[in-house]
Design an enzyme around this catalytic site. Structure first.
Site, mmCIF file in Angstrom:
data_model
loop_
_atom_site.group_PDB
_atom_site.id
_atom_site.type_symbol
_atom_site.label_atom_id
_atom_site.label_comp_id
_atom_site.label_asym_id
_atom_site.label_seq_id
_atom_site.Cartn_x
_atom_site.Cartn_y
_atom_site.Cartn_z
ATOM 1 N N SER A 86 -56.384 1.912 23.904
ATOM 2 C CA SER A 86 -55.377 1.650 23.049
ATOM 3 C C SER A 86 -54.076 1.758 23.534
ATOM 4 C CB SER A 86 -55.573 2.487 21.843
ATOM 5 O OG SER A 86 -54.638 2.090 20.919
ATOM 6 N N HIS A 190 -55.926 -1.941 15.701
ATOM 7 C CA HIS A 190 -56.863 -2.671 16.134
ATOM 8 C C HIS A 190 -57.924 -3.390 15.158
ATOM 9 C CE1 HIS A 190 -55.780 -1.328 19.830
ATOM 10 N NE2 HIS A 190 -56.134 0.337 19.519
#
Length: 307
Positions: A86, A190
């Protein structure tokens, strides 16, 4: 071969930066970064409580700064590959020479603010599911309207969605899942909920002048290696609304011949996954400066094995 990795949001804990600021020059470096991005990193890394550092706009720059600081404390490291989970992908981009430290911190500051703003539109969150069959789990999540936002491998998938959808998951776990653990994040990262942040990051990316990576860069979009700085930046922009496929990154580490993996501060999450998913690969998490000697020894061992 050594792989250097950087963790994502949720790895932060109160006070975790304190011992690192005692290293020579570290406090001055962090102070300069803080001035550049308009955020007191030292305060948040040493004195702020868990709620304060859970704020997306704070957590993301704090994690990148910690990763850069701890990696620099290792000295001259030449990993065979780098990757990040991430927001850790921005840290990895700096490791690979795609972005300098200043550009990385400027970008992550804008990323954190944009994602915090997107997260404020709807109350959302993320929860880790431990155990179970991935195919069964993904199908169950989709039935509940949730997104498998992080497919981490080693029996771990992170679900993201609205708080109502996550509550339904707590009451109706997929078959075989042992536990559902809420994560210390303030949004459904996400996923489609982050689409507004993508547009802001696209604009921010226009000001960057990325270089091509000097080491192998593994993207968590699909586990593929990426050879150009422009493509890496494009993926950094898109990944805020796309699932993280850390499982595929680990498959690539194996294919590249990884023998050692070091996770920069605040390490622990990715090394824990690697211990289960990458048997035979030596792992080390940089939690405090006390871990530096062991990390340097592992780096030397990996270098000797490839000489």
């Amino acid at each position: 071969m050594l792989v250097l990795v950087a963790p994502g949001q949720g790895a932060q804990t109160p006070g975790f930066l304190t011992p690192w600021l005692e290293l020579p020059g570290a406090a001055d470096r962090v102070a300069a970064w803080s001035d550049a991005i308009g955020l007191d990193l030292a305060h948040y890394g040493t004195q702020a409580d868990a709620d304060a550092i859970r704020d997306t706009a704070v957590a993301q720059p704090l994690l990148v700064a910690a990763g850069l600081l701890s990696a620099s404390a290792l000295g001259d490291v030449a990993p065979g590959a780098v990757a990040g989970h991430s927001v850790g992908e921005i840290t990895a981009a700096a490791f690979a020479g795609v972005l300098d430290d200043s550009a990385a911190l400027q970008l992550v500051r804008k990323r954190g603010l944009a994602m915090a703003e997107a997260a404020a539109i709807t109350q959302t969150g993320m929860s880790a599911l431990l155990g179970g069959d991935p195919e069964v789990t993904v199908a169950h999540l989709e039935k509940l309207g949730l997104t498998p936002a992080n497919v981490n491998g080693a029996g771990q998938i992170v679900a993201a969605g609205t708080l109502e959808e996550l509550a339904a998951l707590e009451a109706d776990k997929p078959e075989g899942v042992r536990r559902v653990v809420p994560l210390k994040v303030a949004g459904a990262f996400h996923t489609r909920h982050m689409a507004p942040a993508v547009a802001k990051l696209e604009e921010a990316a226009q000001a960057l002048a990325p270089a091509d990576p000097t080491v192998t860069y593994v993207s968590n979009k699909d586990g593929k290696t990426v050879a150009t700085g422009a493509e890496i930046v494009s993926r950094l922009v898109g990944q805020v609304a796309n699932p993280v496929r850390w499982d595929l990154c680990m498959e690539t580490f194996q294919e590249l011949g990884a023998t050692a993996l070091i996770e920069v501060c605040p390490g622990g999450t990715l090394t824990g996954i690697a211990k289960r998913a990458l048997p035979g690969v030596k792992t080390l998490a940089l939690k405090t400066p006390d871990d530096l000697d062991a990390a340097r020894a592992l780096i030397a061992e990996a270098a000797a094995a490839t000489a």
